[in-house]
Design a protein around this motif. Structure first.
Motif, PDB file in Angstrom:
ATOM      1  N   SER A 118      75.878  35.894  41.134  1.00 16.98           N
ATOM      2  CA  SER A 118      76.001  37.341  41.256  1.00 16.98           C
ATOM      3  C   SER A 118      75.360  38.024  40.052  1.00 16.98           C
ATOM      4  O   SER A 118      75.465  37.533  38.916  1.00 16.98           O
ATOM      5  CB  SER A 118      77.472  37.742  41.347  1.00 16.98           C
ATOM      6  OG  SER A 118      78.075  37.161  42.478  1.00 16.98           O
ATOM      7  N   HIS A 119      74.693  39.123  40.307  1.00 17.01           N
ATOM      8  CA  HIS A 119      73.995  39.851  39.254  1.00 17.01           C
ATOM      9  C   HIS A 119      74.972  40.198  38.123  1.00 17.01           C
ATOM     10  O   HIS A 119      76.063  40.707  38.350  1.00 17.01           O
ATOM     11  CB  HIS A 119      73.385  41.141  39.812  1.00 17.01           C
ATOM     12  CG  HIS A 119      72.428  41.795  38.875  1.00 17.01           C
ATOM     13  ND1 HIS A 119      71.071  41.567  38.911  1.00 17.01           N
ATOM     14  CD2 HIS A 119      72.635  42.655  37.852  1.00 17.01           C
ATOM     15  CE1 HIS A 119      70.474  42.278  37.970  1.00 17.01           C
ATOM     16  NE2 HIS A 119      71.408  42.944  37.319  1.00 17.01           N
ATOM     17  N   GLY A 120      74.555  39.904  36.896  1.00 17.98           N
ATOM     18  CA  GLY A 120      75.350  40.232  35.723  1.00 17.98           C
ATOM     19  C   GLY A 120      76.294  39.137  35.265  1.00 17.98           C
ATOM     20  O   GLY A 120      76.918  39.268  34.209  1.00 17.98           O
ATOM     21  N   TRP A 196      65.655  37.688  38.120  1.00 16.48           N
ATOM     22  CA  TRP A 196      66.108  37.633  36.739  1.00 16.48           C
ATOM     23  C   TRP A 196      66.309  36.181  36.341  1.00 16.48           C
ATOM     24  O   TRP A 196      66.961  35.420  37.067  1.00 16.48           O
ATOM     25  CB  TRP A 196      67.417  38.404  36.570  1.00 16.48           C
ATOM     26  CG  TRP A 196      67.300  39.874  36.845  1.00 16.48           C
ATOM     27  CD1 TRP A 196      67.199  40.476  38.059  1.00 16.48           C
ATOM     28  CD2 TRP A 196      67.280  40.917  35.880  1.00 16.48           C
ATOM     29  NE1 TRP A 196      67.107  41.840  37.915  1.00 16.48           N
ATOM     30  CE2 TRP A 196      67.166  42.145  36.584  1.00 16.48           C
ATOM     31  CE3 TRP A 196      67.357  40.956  34.481  1.00 16.48           C
ATOM     32  CZ2 TRP A 196      67.124  43.370  35.941  1.00 16.48           C
ATOM     33  CZ3 TRP A 196      67.320  42.174  33.834  1.00 16.48           C
ATOM     34  CH2 TRP A 196      67.198  43.374  34.559  1.00 16.48           C
ATOM     35  N   ALA A 262      67.927  35.369  43.085  1.00 17.45           N
ATOM     36  CA  ALA A 262      67.731  36.659  42.429  1.00 17.45           C
ATOM     37  C   ALA A 262      68.186  36.676  40.979  1.00 17.45           C
ATOM     38  O   ALA A 262      67.606  37.395  40.162  1.00 17.45           O
ATOM     39  CB  ALA A 262      68.454  37.755  43.218  1.00 17.45           C
ATOM     40  N   TRP A 263      69.204  35.881  40.632  1.00 19.42           N
ATOM     41  CA  TRP A 263      69.780  35.999  39.285  1.00 19.42           C
ATOM     42  C   TRP A 263      70.220  34.636  38.778  1.00 19.42           C
ATOM     43  O   TRP A 263      70.907  33.892  39.473  1.00 19.42           O
ATOM     44  CB  TRP A 263      70.971  36.945  39.314  1.00 19.42           C
ATOM     45  CG  TRP A 263      71.719  37.045  38.012  1.00 19.42           C
ATOM     46  CD1 TRP A 263      72.710  36.217  37.564  1.00 19.42           C
ATOM     47  CD2 TRP A 263      71.525  38.013  36.973  1.00 19.42           C
ATOM     48  NE1 TRP A 263      73.144  36.608  36.325  1.00 19.42           N
ATOM     49  CE2 TRP A 263      72.440  37.710  35.934  1.00 19.42           C
ATOM     50  CE3 TRP A 263      70.665  39.107  36.839  1.00 19.42           C
ATOM     51  CZ2 TRP A 263      72.526  38.469  34.761  1.00 19.42           C
ATOM     52  CZ3 TRP A 263      70.755  39.863  35.672  1.00 19.42           C
ATOM     53  CH2 TRP A 263      71.667  39.554  34.659  1.00 19.42           C
ATOM     54  N   GLN A 265      71.636  33.193  34.805  1.00 19.56           N
ATOM     55  CA  GLN A 265      71.886  33.421  33.374  1.00 19.56           C
ATOM     56  C   GLN A 265      72.858  32.359  32.886  1.00 19.56           C
ATOM     57  O   GLN A 265      73.911  32.150  33.491  1.00 19.56           O
ATOM     58  CB  GLN A 265      72.460  34.819  33.146  1.00 19.56           C
ATOM     59  CG  GLN A 265      72.820  35.124  31.693  1.00 19.56           C
ATOM     60  CD  GLN A 265      73.272  36.556  31.509  1.00 19.56           C
ATOM     61  OE1 GLN A 265      72.442  37.465  31.472  1.00 19.56           O
ATOM     62  NE2 GLN A 265      74.577  36.770  31.410  1.00 19.56           N
TER      63      GLN A 265
END
Length: 295
Positions: A118-120, A196, A262-263, A265
């Motif tokens: 999930s983004h973030g 990202w 998409a993401w 990190q």
């Protein structure tokens, strides 16, 4: 470790493997590099095709205290990826078990094993892997073989490495491909840049690998290697455009056949806690030196 380590690096001719060997040499650590391509200073060794007797001979004669597997494939047909990322790992684990059973085994895995998030959010080592394509699936299968050996008593660890950049990055990477095209073309064709990624410099990765290889500290079976900061791929490509000063135009192919993640990190708390490792090279420095190295 004993202080008299002998390190074998498989995949020593590759981007990561060569940087690891250079760092070991700089530290004065005895090591032997093995690569699929013939040439000094590396010995010829293709894990995906060589006979088990030849591999046993290499390991049995050198008697390594550490084995680093930096070999593998990022591109190709599924069968090619299986041979390089699964079959080869299985063969290497078996040979280490039979000929250097006390050696530490360090597997260079990939963030592709996790798939997207999930983004973030940050992805930690406890997350459920959900790879999105053949590369991630085969890297996960190879890592699972290493983790099974670890559960059966082997001194083994998997490093899940996020997107590696830096001077000399191959064309299979975003930065390597953009730099190549900026040097000779005015139209740059890449996959979607609306993703990202956690970009980490190859020299920081090598520091993490060597720290894990030589530590006396018991480390968890899986450790992330990244910066803990996701950056939009379009911004990375844009920085390289600015560095080049070229009047080029970029075209994104959003239907290039690569599954969209998409993401990503990294959560790097675990490797920081156990080894005190953290990345030192900034994204700006890495990109600047990457462009300078290719011009």
């Amino acid at each position: 470790m004993t202080g008299t380590e002998r390190v074998m690096v498989f995949g020593a001719g590759g981007f990561l493997g060569a940087t690891i060997c250079a760092l070991l040499a700089d530290r004065g650590v005895e090591h032997r590099g093995l690569s699929r391509s013939r040439g000094e200073p590396h010995r010829l060794c293709d894990l995906a095709t060589m006979h088990s007797y030849a591999l046993d001979t290499q390991i049995g004669m050198y008697k390594p205290t550490v084995v680093i597997n930096a070999a593998g494939a990022t591109l190709g047909e599924p069968a090619t990826l299986v041979r390089a990322n699964v079959t080869a790992v299985e063969a290497l684990l078996a040979s280490v078990r039979d000929n250097a059973s006390h050696a530490r085994f360090v597997q260079l895995g990939s963030a592709a094993e996790y798939g997207g998030a999930s983004h973030g959010t940050s992805q930690d080592e406890q997350g459920e892997p959900r790879p999105a394509g053949p590369y991630g699936l085969t890297k996960l299968a190879g890592s699972e073989l290493v983790l099974r050996a670890q559960r059966n008593g082997a001194d083994a660890v998997v490093l899940r490495i996020f997107d590696v950049i830096g001077p000399g990055a191959p064309e299979s990477t975003l930065t390597g491909r953009v730099i190549r095209d900026l040097r000779g073309r005015q139209l740059i064709e890449v996959g979607s840049l609306d993703v990202w990624r956690d970009f980490v410099d190859v020299r920081d990765v090598a520091e993490a690998v060597v720290a894990v290889a030589l530590t006396d500290v018991k480390v968890p079976p899986v450790l992330n290697v990244g910066t803990g900061r996701a950056v939009l791929a379009r911004d990375v490509a844009g920085q390289l455009f600015e560095l080049s000063g070229q009047p080029a135009r970029i075209v994104e192919d959003i239907h290039d056949g690569t599954p969209a993640v998409a993401w990503q990190q990294a959560d790097t708390a675990l490797i920081g806690k156990h080894l005190g490792w953290s990345p030192k090279i900034s994204l700006d420095q890495s990109l600047t030196e990457s462009w300078a190295a290719q011009t």
